[in-house]
Design a protein around this motif. Structure first.
Motif, PDB file in Angstrom:
ATOM      1  N   SER A  94       5.523   1.773  -7.989  1.00 55.81           N
ATOM      2  CA  SER A  94       4.128   1.384  -7.784  1.00 55.81           C
ATOM      3  C   SER A  94       3.648   0.344  -8.789  1.00 55.81           C
ATOM      4  O   SER A  94       2.660  -0.351  -8.526  1.00 55.81           O
ATOM      5  N   LYS A 136      -5.634  10.056   4.392  1.00 56.11           N
ATOM      6  CA  LYS A 136      -6.885  10.348   5.118  1.00 56.11           C
ATOM      7  C   LYS A 136      -6.865  11.787   5.648  1.00 56.11           C
ATOM      8  O   LYS A 136      -5.828  12.328   5.969  1.00 56.11           O
ATOM      9  N   ILE A 152       0.847  -1.187   0.000  1.00 55.11           N
ATOM     10  CA  ILE A 152       0.000   0.000   0.000  1.00 55.11           C
ATOM     11  C   ILE A 152       0.888   1.245   0.000  1.00 55.11           C
ATOM     12  O   ILE A 152       1.789   1.378   0.822  1.00 55.11           O
ATOM     13  N   VAL A 177      -3.245   4.753  -2.415  1.00 49.69           N
ATOM     14  CA  VAL A 177      -4.421   5.287  -1.721  1.00 49.69           C
ATOM     15  C   VAL A 177      -4.209   6.760  -1.390  1.00 49.69           C
ATOM     16  O   VAL A 177      -3.073   7.215  -1.212  1.00 49.69           O
ATOM     17  N   GLU A 178      -5.315   7.475  -1.310  1.00 49.61           N
ATOM     18  CA  GLU A 178      -5.244   8.876  -0.936  1.00 49.61           C
ATOM     19  C   GLU A 178      -5.068   8.990   0.578  1.00 49.61           C
ATOM     20  O   GLU A 178      -5.590   8.179   1.337  1.00 49.61           O
ATOM     21  N   GLU A 191      -1.175  -0.894  -4.362  1.00 46.87           N
ATOM     22  CA  GLU A 191      -2.433  -0.132  -4.207  1.00 46.87           C
ATOM     23  C   GLU A 191      -2.068   1.265  -3.742  1.00 46.87           C
ATOM     24  O   GLU A 191      -1.490   1.441  -2.673  1.00 46.87           O
ATOM     25  N   LYS A 250       0.734   5.347   0.234  1.00 43.84           N
ATOM     26  CA  LYS A 250      -0.075   6.522   0.521  1.00 43.84           C
ATOM     27  C   LYS A 250       0.419   7.672  -0.347  1.00 43.84           C
ATOM     28  O   LYS A 250       1.565   8.091  -0.243  1.00 43.84           O
ATOM     29  N   ARG A 251      -0.434   8.145  -1.193  1.00 43.13           N
ATOM     30  CA  ARG A 251      -0.069   9.215  -2.113  1.00 43.13           C
ATOM     31  C   ARG A 251       0.240  10.493  -1.331  1.00 43.13           C
ATOM     32  O   ARG A 251      -0.547  10.936  -0.478  1.00 43.13           O
ATOM     33  N   ASN A 267       5.269   9.725  -2.384  1.00 46.89           N
ATOM     34  CA  ASN A 267       4.604   9.397  -1.110  1.00 46.89           C
ATOM     35  C   ASN A 267       4.765  10.500  -0.068  1.00 46.89           C
ATOM     36  O   ASN A 267       4.453  10.294   1.107  1.00 46.89           O
TER      37      ASN A 267
END
Length: 375
Positions: free
Chosen positions: A346, A375, A204, A372-373, A370, A206-207, A339
């Motif tokens: 990726s 949070k 995973i 993901v944006e 994966e 995180k962008r 990131n």
């Protein structure tokens, strides 16, 4: 499209395809690693596996059959029975819905194929199992395209099929089990029996925030001039001296890169703290590679190399895309995602063997993740 002996014959152009096969590869011994580049290849078949242990085996028409390209894709998820396969034909066939498309094995009819997504055709479970049963035999694999005025047949080579499917079995731990595509007799006493492996999770990512292209952010002139003056020195004195050896245009010993543009750095702000530096690294017959380094604006003298084979940067992602032959009928693709502190890989994939499909017949990844944006 032409008529031969009263039948429709679908052609993608003899002259163009002759250029594609100007330097044919020898298809003899098996080679390669299923988890790298073009994977494990034997003659007209290959298997490519990604970091989740999902494997994709592809078979192609014989390289001499450049007028009639056809390919099959078998996707195997760990610990799951493989119950289907996909067929790819030239676009002018795949886009036409007035034809019946049939599977023939050793001149025996095995039923019609079902139209699948994006112009492919699908084997059902019975058809797929019939093919797997014959993988270790000499098997004539044909796809018949039937219209109201006749039919034509595309052939997929069986050369290398057994070896490649066995390699897939070995990678996923299917040998000697009921899940095997091709392998030895299923028995609990079989000393070669493996334990099927489980699916691995996707990493995973995180962008991190990066300036979107639409903002058209630029470095101020003073900072840009400072970086331009010092970047060569910073890179060449960095701890990782491979930065220079992997980038021919920075080594100073190649006349290909003596022009001013080849020696110039470009800089793109990633966000308020970090800058992406770009420099031409190498040129090939059909491809060009650019180097990308991340500069921490607070400590600019130690830039971090991301890749020396990049093709472009946009919206927080670096892309590398390189074609396998002159007309680009197969590609290799790699992506790195920002990131927040660095770029991390990726995605990486091959578009398969160069067998007359523009762009390649399939997307066969060796690395997936994966993104993901935050949070």
């Amino acid at each position: 499209m032409t008529m031969i002996n009263g039948k429709k014959r679908f052609s993608i152009g003899l002259m163009g395809l002759m250029m594609l096969i100007a330097a044919p590869a020898l298809a003899s011994d098996a080679y390669g690693n299923p988890f790298e580049d073009s994977g494990f290849v034997n003659q007209d078949w290959q298997v490519v596996c990604d970091n989740t242990l999902t494997c994709r085996a592809a078979g192609y028409a014989d390289e001499n059959a450049y007028e009639m390209p056809a390919s099959i894709l078998i996707t195997a998820n760990p610990k799951e029975q493989v119950k289907t396969a996909e067929i790819q034909l030239p676009p002018e066939v795949s886009s036409a819905d007035e034809y019946d498309v049939e599977l023939w094995l050793n001149d025996k009819f095995f039923g019609q194929l079902t139209a699948g997504p994006q112009g492919t055709y699908e084997l059902n479970e019975k058809q797929a199992l019939s093919l797997f049963k014959r993988a270790q035999q000499n098997t004539k694999i044909e796809i018949a395209v039937v219209s109201d005025i006749g039919s034509d047949r595309w052939q997929i080579s069986d050369k290398g099929m057994a070896s490649v499917l066995l390699k897939l079995d070995e990678v996923q731990g299917r040998v000697g089990t009921p899940l095997a595509l091709v392998s030895e007799k299923v028995s609990i006493n079989n000393h070669n029996r493996q334990t099927p492996k489980s699916l691995k999770s996707k990493p995973i990512i995180k962008r991190g925030y990066a300036y979107p292209d639409k903002l058209n952010k630029k470095l101020d002139a003073k900072t840009s001039a400072y970086f331009q003056t010092n970047m060569d020195k910073w890179v060449k004195s960095s701890i990782n001296r491979d930065d220079v050896s992997e980038c021919d245009a920075l080594s100073g010993d190649n006349s290909w890169y003596d022009d001013t543009d080849s020696r110039k750095w470009t800089f793109q702000p990633i966000n308020q703290r970090y800058t992406l530096a770009e420099h031409l690294c190498w040129r090939g017959a059909y491809n060009t590679g650019f180097g990308y380094w991340v500069i921490d604006n607070k400590q600019p003298s130690q830039p971090t190399l991301i890749t020396t084979k990049g093709s472009g940067y946009t919206d927080g992602e670096i892309l590398a895309a390189h074609k396998g032959r002159g007309l680009g009928d197969c590609w290799g693709i790699e992506r790195w995602q920002w990131n927040g502190e660095n770029f991390v890989r990726s995605y990486k994939a091959t578009r398969g063997l160069c067998r007359s499909f523009a762009g390649g017949a399939w997307e066969l990844p060796t690395y997936v993740s994966e993104v993901v944006e935050p949070k």
